[in-house]
Design an enzyme around this catalytic site. Structure first.
Site, PDB file in Angstrom:
ATOM      1  CG  ASP A  77      -0.311  -0.233   2.523  1.00 49.17           C
ATOM      2  OD1 ASP A  77       0.723  -0.915   2.564  1.00 49.17           O
ATOM      3  OD2 ASP A  77      -0.827   0.270   3.534  1.00 49.17           O
ATOM      4  CD  GLU A 135       3.016  -1.314   7.684  1.00 52.20           C
ATOM      5  OE1 GLU A 135       3.233  -1.322   8.908  1.00 52.20           O
ATOM      6  OE2 GLU A 135       3.141  -0.278   7.002  1.00 52.20           O
TER       7      GLU A 135
HETATM    8 NI    NI Z   1       6.543   0.999   5.468  1.00 51.38          NI
END
Ligand code: NI
Length: 384
Positions: A77, A135
């Site tokens: 991401d 994440e």
């Molecule tokens: Ni990172």
């Protein structure tokens, strides 16, 4: 220098990284990213490809003989940042940027998958390539992948993060704690508003909240073992609308970072005690919303040594650097609740480079080659 990564593969990995960099997607929105990863994996031989959640991809490679199960993980991401690098492959999406290097992580794991798919005959056991979404945004994608069963039967899990402030060509594999538990809190201290010229007829929440903030600093300095570590940062303090008005309430917020679960618990309990005690002492009231974020990432010593040995074998002893734990958070910890593992740093810049999460963040793409080599050697050794 490692011979596991051909110059052609290195160029291909750089190409994947640039494509992802130009087309970043935010956490939980990695629709095109995951499609690209799925298609790219589909062009390699012998992988079974699955979609455990809408924007993640897991590929399985079964070795020629039975054996242990190793999971390798990359996050995919991007961040809500407007890119200012001026690169020719800069983000084409307004306000979204790969400013943490997850584009590079994805490219490295694709590269490792390609090399290892071509060396299936040398593998005893099973490899699982985890291309994880989200994440950057708690509760994080790792937890969802674990819930979807991607760690079932896994014996060891390994992940990596590029590091723009570490020299390219270096690898760091901490033993023990390497990233902190990252919790957040919001709070409100309520008094009674009134005329600023008549404080005795109001209950000023600003002075009470200010006492709360200073007392919170005592938690780390006076209750945590000085050899251990913790951070309590109050980063939000909002109150008031005019110079002559005492406000009704103060909004506070911030973050708590710890490595040790017992210290994490005691800091949280201490925060509640301080909010209660200070507000009660002054007749004010409070609410405190404490949210536990990612757990600490703690590298297993044997797993760290496996990765370090792989790095030394492929990149030489000189590539190894000492790295301190960071107080940042990483949801790789969710996998470590299911199996031991290690998370390593891949140097991707130099000491005075631009830090991560910055609009001008860049990486030295030569780092991709190092990361692929360490992933591949670790897998070949573990599944030998
Ligand atoms: Ni990172």
């Amino acid at each position: 220098m490692s011979t596991l990564v051909s110059p052609e593969l290195e160029q291909q990995a750089i190409g994947w990284r640039r494509h992802l960099h130009a087309n970043p997607e935010l956490s939980f929105e990695e629709v095109e990213t995951s499609r690209f990863v799925e298609e790219t994996l589909g062009s390699f031989d012998g992988l079974e490809i699955g979609r455990p959640t809408p924007t993640s991809v897991v590929a399985t490679l079964r070795g020629a003989r039975p054996g242990r199960v190793l999971a390798l993980r990359a996050d995919m991401d991007a961040l809500p940042i407007q890119e200012e690098t001026g690169l020719e492959f800069a983000s084409t999406r307004a306000g979204v940027m790969h400013a943490c290097g997850h584009d590079g992580h994805t490219a490295m794991l694709l590269g490792a998958a390609k090399v290892l798919a071509g060396r299936r005959d040398e593998l005893a056991g099973e490899l699982r390539f985890l291309f994880q979404h989200a994440e950057e945004t708690p509760p994080g994608g790792a937890r969802e992948l674990v819930a979807a069963g991607v760690m079932d039967g896994v014996d060891l899990v390994v992940g990596a993060h590029l590091a723009s402030l570490k020299p390219v060509g270096t690898i760091g594999v901490p033993v023990g704690p390497m990233a902190a538990a990252a919790d957040i809190f919001t709070a409100e201290v309520r008094g009674e508003g009134g005329h600023a010229a008549a404080p005795h007829k109001a209950l000023d929440p600003v002075v009470v909240a200010a006492q709360v903030v200073t007392n919170l600093q005592h938690l780390v300095s006076r209750t945590v073992d000085p050899i251990a570590s913790a951070v309590v940062s109050v980063t939000l303090f909002h109150a008031g609308t005019a110079g002559n008005v005492i406000p009704e309430a103060v909004q506070l917020g911030g973050t708590v970072r710890t490595f040790d679960p017992e210290i994490r618990r005691s800091v949280r309990v201490g925060m509640e005690r301080i909010f209660r005690g200070i507000t009660e002492a002054h007749g004010a009231t409070f609410t405190l919303d404490y949210q536990e974020g990612y757990n600490a990432v703690v590298n297993d010593p044997a797993a760290a040594e496996l990765v370090a040995a792989a790095a030394r074998a492929e990149l030489g002893d000189a590539a190894m650097i000492e790295v301190e734990p960071i107080m940042g958070g990483e949801d790789f910890s969710a996998y470590l609740e299911k199996a031991p593992g290690a998370f390593f740093w891949v140097g991707a810049g130099h000491e005075d480079a631009i830090p991560h999460h910055h609009p001008r963040f860049t990486i030295d793409e030569a780092a991709l080659r190092s990361g692929i080599a360490v992933f591949v050697r670790t897998a070949l050794d573990y599944l030998a």
